[in-house]
Structures are given as C-alpha cells and as structure tokens.
Design a protein around this motif. Structure first.
Motif, PDB file in Angstrom:
ATOM      1  N   GLU A  57      44.247   0.480   6.333  1.00 49.70           N
ATOM      2  CA  GLU A  57      44.379   1.875   6.735  1.00 49.70           C
ATOM      3  C   GLU A  57      44.128   2.083   8.229  1.00 49.70           C
ATOM      4  OE1 GLU A  57      41.655   3.870   4.218  1.00 49.70           O
ATOM      5  OE2 GLU A  57      43.042   3.997   2.514  1.00 49.70           O
ATOM      6  N   ILE A  58      43.553   1.091   8.894  1.00 46.49           N
ATOM      7  CA  ILE A  58      43.290   1.228  10.329  1.00 46.49           C
ATOM      8  C   ILE A  58      44.595   1.428  11.090  1.00 46.49           C
ATOM      9  CG2 ILE A  58      42.404   0.054  12.379  1.00 46.49           C
ATOM     10  CD1 ILE A  58      40.327  -1.292  10.608  1.00 46.49           C
ATOM     11  N   ARG A  59      45.572   0.591  10.805  1.00 49.70           N
ATOM     12  CA  ARG A  59      46.866   0.717  11.470  1.00 49.70           C
ATOM     13  C   ARG A  59      47.527   2.058  11.146  1.00 49.70           C
ATOM     14  NH1 ARG A  59      50.471  -2.677  13.813  1.00 49.70           N
ATOM     15  NH2 ARG A  59      49.110  -4.457  13.405  1.00 49.70           N
ATOM     16  N   GLN A  60      47.312   2.539   9.949  1.00 49.02           N
ATOM     17  CA  GLN A  60      47.958   3.784   9.531  1.00 49.02           C
ATOM     18  C   GLN A  60      47.431   5.007  10.276  1.00 49.02           C
ATOM     19  OE1 GLN A  60      47.492   4.039   5.270  1.00 49.02           O
ATOM     20  NE2 GLN A  60      48.461   2.041   4.901  1.00 49.02           N
ATOM     21  N   VAL A  61      46.219   4.928  10.816  1.00 44.37           N
ATOM     22  CA  VAL A  61      45.700   6.065  11.584  1.00 44.37           C
ATOM     23  C   VAL A  61      45.842   5.858  13.096  1.00 44.37           C
ATOM     24  CG1 VAL A  61      44.075   6.765   9.791  1.00 44.37           C
ATOM     25  CG2 VAL A  61      43.329   5.132  11.526  1.00 44.37           C
ATOM     26  N   ILE A  62      45.863   4.596  13.556  1.00 44.00           N
ATOM     27  CA  ILE A  62      45.976   4.328  14.987  1.00 44.00           C
ATOM     28  C   ILE A  62      47.426   4.466  15.462  1.00 44.00           C
ATOM     29  CG2 ILE A  62      45.842   2.518  16.750  1.00 44.00           C
ATOM     30  CD1 ILE A  62      43.166   3.626  16.278  1.00 44.00           C
ATOM     31  N   ASP A  63      48.363   3.890  14.717  1.00 43.95           N
ATOM     32  CA  ASP A  63      49.765   3.876  15.160  1.00 43.95           C
ATOM     33  C   ASP A  63      50.334   5.276  15.371  1.00 43.95           C
ATOM     34  OD1 ASP A  63      49.599   1.181  15.169  1.00 43.95           O
ATOM     35  OD2 ASP A  63      51.002   0.814  13.524  1.00 43.95           O
ATOM     36  N   PRO A  64      50.163   6.206  14.440  1.00 47.20           N
ATOM     37  CA  PRO A  64      50.708   7.559  14.657  1.00 47.20           C
ATOM     38  C   PRO A  64      49.770   8.464  15.468  1.00 47.20           C
ATOM     39  CG  PRO A  64      49.820   7.424  12.454  1.00 47.20           C
ATOM     40  CD  PRO A  64      49.663   6.049  13.055  1.00 47.20           C
ATOM     41  N   LYS A  65      48.701   7.909  16.012  1.00 45.06           N
ATOM     42  CA  LYS A  65      47.738   8.646  16.825  1.00 45.06           C
ATOM     43  C   LYS A  65      46.994   9.724  16.036  1.00 45.06           C
ATOM     44  CE  LYS A  65      49.514   7.867  21.456  1.00 45.06           C
ATOM     45  NZ  LYS A  65      49.802   8.465  22.775  1.00 45.06           N
ATOM     46  N   ARG A  66      46.839   9.508  14.733  1.00 42.69           N
ATOM     47  CA  ARG A  66      45.969  10.395  13.975  1.00 42.69           C
ATOM     48  C   ARG A  66      44.522  10.218  14.411  1.00 42.69           C
ATOM     49  NH1 ARG A  66      46.281   9.076   8.068  1.00 42.69           N
ATOM     50  NH2 ARG A  66      44.524  10.547   8.063  1.00 42.69           N
ATOM     51  N   ALA A  67      44.177   9.020  14.830  1.00 39.88           N
ATOM     52  CA  ALA A  67      42.841   8.725  15.351  1.00 39.88           C
ATOM     53  C   ALA A  67      42.999   7.858  16.591  1.00 39.88           C
ATOM     54  CB  ALA A  67      41.997   8.009  14.302  1.00 39.88           C
ATOM     55  N   LEU A  98      40.056   6.446  17.890  1.00 41.31           N
ATOM     56  CA  LEU A  98      38.963   5.485  17.747  1.00 41.31           C
ATOM     57  C   LEU A  98      38.683   5.249  16.272  1.00 41.31           C
ATOM     58  CD1 LEU A  98      36.520   3.863  19.012  1.00 41.31           C
ATOM     59  CD2 LEU A  98      35.207   5.991  18.741  1.00 41.31           C
ATOM     60  N   VAL A  99      38.465   3.992  15.910  1.00 36.28           N
ATOM     61  CA  VAL A  99      38.020   3.627  14.562  1.00 36.28           C
ATOM     62  C   VAL A  99      36.701   2.879  14.697  1.00 36.28           C
ATOM     63  CG1 VAL A  99      38.507   2.277  12.489  1.00 36.28           C
ATOM     64  CG2 VAL A  99      40.368   3.503  13.636  1.00 36.28           C
ATOM     65  N   ILE A 100      35.685   3.362  13.979  1.00 37.85           N
ATOM     66  CA  ILE A 100      34.374   2.708  13.964  1.00 37.85           C
ATOM     67  C   ILE A 100      34.274   1.894  12.684  1.00 37.85           C
ATOM     68  CG2 ILE A 100      31.883   3.063  14.026  1.00 37.85           C
ATOM     69  CD1 ILE A 100      32.462   5.796  15.331  1.00 37.85           C
ATOM     70  N   HIS A 101      34.214   0.592  12.816  1.00 36.65           N
ATOM     71  CA  HIS A 101      34.185  -0.308  11.673  1.00 36.65           C
ATOM     72  C   HIS A 101      32.784  -0.915  11.563  1.00 36.65           C
ATOM     73  CE1 HIS A 101      35.755  -4.257   9.676  1.00 36.65           C
ATOM     74  NE2 HIS A 101      35.037  -3.505   8.847  1.00 36.65           N
ATOM     75  N   VAL A 102      32.073  -0.529  10.502  1.00 33.83           N
ATOM     76  CA  VAL A 102      30.740  -1.077  10.226  1.00 33.83           C
ATOM     77  C   VAL A 102      30.886  -2.117   9.126  1.00 33.83           C
ATOM     78  CG1 VAL A 102      28.371  -0.549   9.553  1.00 33.83           C
ATOM     79  CG2 VAL A 102      29.707   1.138  10.835  1.00 33.83           C
ATOM     80  N   GLY A 103      30.483  -3.346   9.425  1.00 33.48           N
ATOM     81  CA  GLY A 103      30.656  -4.450   8.478  1.00 33.48           C
ATOM     82  C   GLY A 103      29.755  -4.366   7.260  1.00 33.48           C
ATOM     83  N   GLN A 104      30.029  -5.204   6.273  1.00 32.94           N
ATOM     84  CA  GLN A 104      29.312  -5.162   4.992  1.00 32.94           C
ATOM     85  C   GLN A 104      27.837  -5.495   5.139  1.00 32.94           C
ATOM     86  OE1 GLN A 104      31.376  -7.843   2.400  1.00 32.94           O
ATOM     87  NE2 GLN A 104      33.131  -6.478   2.100  1.00 32.94           N
ATOM     88  N   THR A 105      27.471  -6.326   6.092  1.00 35.55           N
ATOM     89  CA  THR A 105      26.083  -6.809   6.200  1.00 35.55           C
ATOM     90  C   THR A 105      25.322  -6.141   7.353  1.00 35.55           C
ATOM     91  OG1 THR A 105      26.777  -8.649   7.639  1.00 35.55           O
ATOM     92  CG2 THR A 105      26.769  -9.035   5.255  1.00 35.55           C
ATOM     93  N   PHE A 106      25.790  -4.991   7.802  1.00 33.00           N
ATOM     94  CA  PHE A 106      25.188  -4.360   8.987  1.00 33.00           C
ATOM     95  C   PHE A 106      23.707  -4.044   8.747  1.00 33.00           C
ATOM     96  CE2 PHE A 106      24.143  -0.486  11.424  1.00 33.00           C
ATOM     97  CZ  PHE A 106      24.403  -0.934  12.713  1.00 33.00           C
ATOM     98  N   SER A 107      23.384  -3.274   7.697  1.00 37.50           N
ATOM     99  CA  SER A 107      21.992  -2.894   7.439  1.00 37.50           C
ATOM    100  C   SER A 107      21.144  -4.111   7.093  1.00 37.50           C
ATOM    101  CB  SER A 107      21.927  -1.868   6.303  1.00 37.50           C
ATOM    102  OG  SER A 107      22.615  -0.684   6.648  1.00 37.50           O
ATOM    103  N   ARG A 108      21.712  -5.017   6.321  1.00 36.56           N
ATOM    104  CA  ARG A 108      20.969  -6.218   5.923  1.00 36.56           C
ATOM    105  C   ARG A 108      20.601  -7.061   7.140  1.00 36.56           C
ATOM    106  NH1 ARG A 108      24.589  -9.977   2.684  1.00 36.56           N
ATOM    107  NH2 ARG A 108      25.032  -7.957   1.716  1.00 36.56           N
ATOM    108  N   ASP A 109      21.539  -7.210   8.072  1.00 39.26           N
ATOM    109  CA  ASP A 109      21.257  -8.012   9.266  1.00 39.26           C
ATOM    110  C   ASP A 109      20.181  -7.362  10.133  1.00 39.26           C
ATOM    111  OD1 ASP A 109      23.112  -9.907   8.547  1.00 39.26           O
ATOM    112  OD2 ASP A 109      24.748  -9.023   9.719  1.00 39.26           O
ATOM    113  N   LEU A 110      20.216  -6.056  10.252  1.00 38.88           N
ATOM    114  CA  LEU A 110      19.194  -5.380  11.050  1.00 38.88           C
ATOM    115  C   LEU A 110      17.808  -5.546  10.435  1.00 38.88           C
ATOM    116  CD1 LEU A 110      20.900  -2.019  12.118  1.00 38.88           C
ATOM    117  CD2 LEU A 110      20.307  -3.947  13.580  1.00 38.88           C
TER     118      LEU A 110
END
Length: 369
Positions: free
Chosen positions: A85-95, A97-109
C-alpha cells in the motif's frame, strides 16, 4: 526653466493617471501581488499528508506516532496494513511521507537495542522533501531524548540547543515580505518608466513635445520625477502593509531604508528610461521591461543565495541594483542594519543610478536628433 519643469511633471502625472493601463499597473496588481506573495510564497511546510504503516502496535510505537499526529506540520491521511500500500499512496501523491515502524520496534527499545524507523518521502520535490525530513527527524530526536529520560538510561553526551538570530521562529514570511518591497517597487517603477516615452510615440504626442521650448534634459527630468514619486509611494505602502498587516518587525532606521529606496528607484528609472528611449511602441517597452525584470530578480538573491551561483554569474549580479537594495531592506527589517553596512550598499546603487541616468540622457538626446 523651473516653471516648465513643473508643468511637464504635472503633465506626466496626468498622462499616467488618465492612461487606463498605466493606472491599472500602479494601483491594483502591486497590492494583489503583495497579498499573494505574503501568504503563498513560503518555505514553511505545513499539514504534510502522512501515511502510517505500524507493524509493531506497541506502546513505544504508539507514542512515536502520537507525536506526529499532534504536530501541526503533519496530517495523517491513511493507515496502511501492508507494504504494497506504500506505493499506492506515494505514487498518486495521496501522501508525501510514510512512517514505517517495524515489527520489533518496541521490543528492541525495551531490550536496549537500536530500533529503526523508516521514513519514506516523495522526492519529486527535493526541497520540500528535505524540509519534511528535517521536521520528522526533530520529532524522532525528541522521542529518543524523552525515552532515555523515562527509562533511566544514560543521556547522549552532547545536547544540541538551536537558537535562530533575527528570526527566532524561522517564519519564512519574515524573509519573503521584505523582499517583496524590492520586487514590486522594481516592477511598478520599471513598467511606468519604460512606457513613458513609448506611450507618447505611439499616440503621436511626442513630436508635439519636441517643438516646445523644453530641452532634452528637462524632458528627461520631467519624466523621471513622476516615476520617482510613484516608486516611493508604492514602496511606502508595501512597507506599511508588511509591518502592520503581516507583522514583520522593522528593527532598523527608516531614514536609512528610504535612502536605499531612493537610490534604488533612481537606478531603476535610469534603466527604464534607456529602454523607453529605444522603443517605439508600448508593446516593445513592456517586452524590454520584462527582459530586464526577470533576470534582475533571479540574480538578486531574492529566492536563491548569490553565493551558490557560479563565479561568472556572481560577477553579473554586481551591476544589479536589486542585489544591494535587497540586503538593505531585509537587514533593516530583521536585524537593524547599521549605518556603515547600509552605506556599503548605497554607493554601488549610486554608481548604477549615475551610469544608467547618464546613458538614458545620451540615448534621449540621440533619439531627439
């Protein structure tokens, strides 16, 4: 001679006022352009269309995303559930910026390991992209600092404190509006001056002027004084709007500012009269004025720093009066430029004014012969 000059100056004011095109150029467009530039011409980026792709869903991830949601610089327009879905919002300029938080973000912190956040930005507008990345990086840096304090970890050895002189809130309007004083004064004065002789040639009254007792230099002065008065009036109105409407601080001395404005207008009048002396129709005069105004604005530092230009182009800017007045007007508004620094920019404009007015006088005599 003085009686003839007064009569000629009065005649020029009446000619400008009675000419519908000249009257329209003087009154309406400058105020409209001032409001448009003041509100639309900005380097600030607000309400950035942002999409969130949170694969973690933990407390730390929610805290970070909430900071973007609470910032006036970002506007959340979509929440993604899969990478495609990232391409679907970036290509037509719906967004942008996309903020992508990975699966292990909280666990790693929580495990005191480096945790990664991916910022995907639309790079088709590179300047905007860099500004957006700067905003986002600042939010992430604040998140890092608060996380370290909350969990008792050792803070970074250096703490960066940023202070902006002269424009503490970094409002681009404070940078743009003073520049508009130079820009619109240039446009109005140049157009009015460039049309002055061409208009008379086109309507057939120039030949009548030649059989009067006026000498060439008297005609030149008579056509320069109205343009000078109109330019000073336009500059005054724009300065007042900048201060009282847009709230730009005026920290310097008005006499120094008006000294620069006076010499700046004289230099522009000389160039405008040179253009008007070689043009036979108003259409040619408008084209000639356009051919000067556009390079003058580009080579003035109005939008791009002169220091970033190639050395040869930097040398060309030395003959551009707008370059010097732009420094004076911005310095007077924002930093209270001292008299010594103003004088360093006044004498080049005085030289340009003397050369351009002398050239206009020579062309004027040559065309009258």
């Amino acid at each position: 001679m003085w009686a003839r000059l007064v009569a000629l100056i009065a005649k020029e004011f009446l000619a400008v006022w009675k000419d519908r095109r000249s009257r329209a150029v003087i009154i309406g467009p400058p105020l409209i352009q001032l409001l448009i530039f003041g509100y639309a011409a900005t380097f600030d980026v607000n309400h950035v269309a942002t999409a969130i792709y949170d694969e973690d869903g933990g407390l730390a991830a929610r805290d970070l995303i909430a900071r973007f949601e609470g910032s006036p610089s970002f506007e959340i327009v979509a929440r993604l559930t899969r990478e495609a879905e990232i391409r679907q919002v970036i290509d037509p300029k719906r967004a942008i910026l996309v903020i992508h938080v990975g699966q292990t973000f909280s666990r790693d912190l929580l495990a005191r390991r480096p945790a990664r956040v991916q910022l995907i930005v639309d790079g088709r507008e590179s300047n905007t992209a860099l500004i957006i990345l700067g905003y986002a990086s600042r939010i992430v840096a604040d998140f890092n600092s608060d996380w370290l304090k909350a969990h008792g970890e050792i803070a970074p050895p250096a703490h960066l404190v940023v202070r902006s002189w002269f424009n503490p809130n970094l409002e681009s309007r404070w940078f743009i509006v003073p520049g508009i004083v130079a820009l619109l004064t240039l446009v109005v004065t140049m157009v009015v001056t460039a049309l002055t002789v061409a208009r008379e040639r086109e309507v057939g009254t120039f030949e009548q002027l030649l059989v009067t007792p006026f000498r060439p230099f008297e005609i030149l002065i008579g056509k320069a004084v109205p343009a000078l008065v109109i330019g000073l009036a336009e500059g005054t109105v724009i300065i007042a709007v900048g201060v009282f409407w847009f709230g730009v601080p005026l920290r310097g001395d008005l006499p120094l500012l008006y000294a620069g404005l006076f010499l700046y207008i004289l230099a522009v009048i000389g160039i405008g009269l040179m253009i008007s002396s070689v043009c036979r129709t108003q259409q040619q005069a408008i084209l000639g004025a356009f051919l000067f105004v556009v390079p003058a604005v580009i080579l003035s530092g109005f939008a791009t720093p002169i220091a970033n230009m190639p050395p040869l182009i930097q040398d060309l800017t030395l003959v551009n009066p707008m370059r010097y007045f732009l420094i004076i007007v911005r310095g007077t508004f924002l930093e209270g430029l001292s008299a010594g620094l103003v004088l360093e920019r006044l004498w080049p404009m005085a030289v340009i004014a003397a050369v351009s007015l002398s050239g206009a006088a020579w062309l004027f005599r040559h065309r009258l012969q």
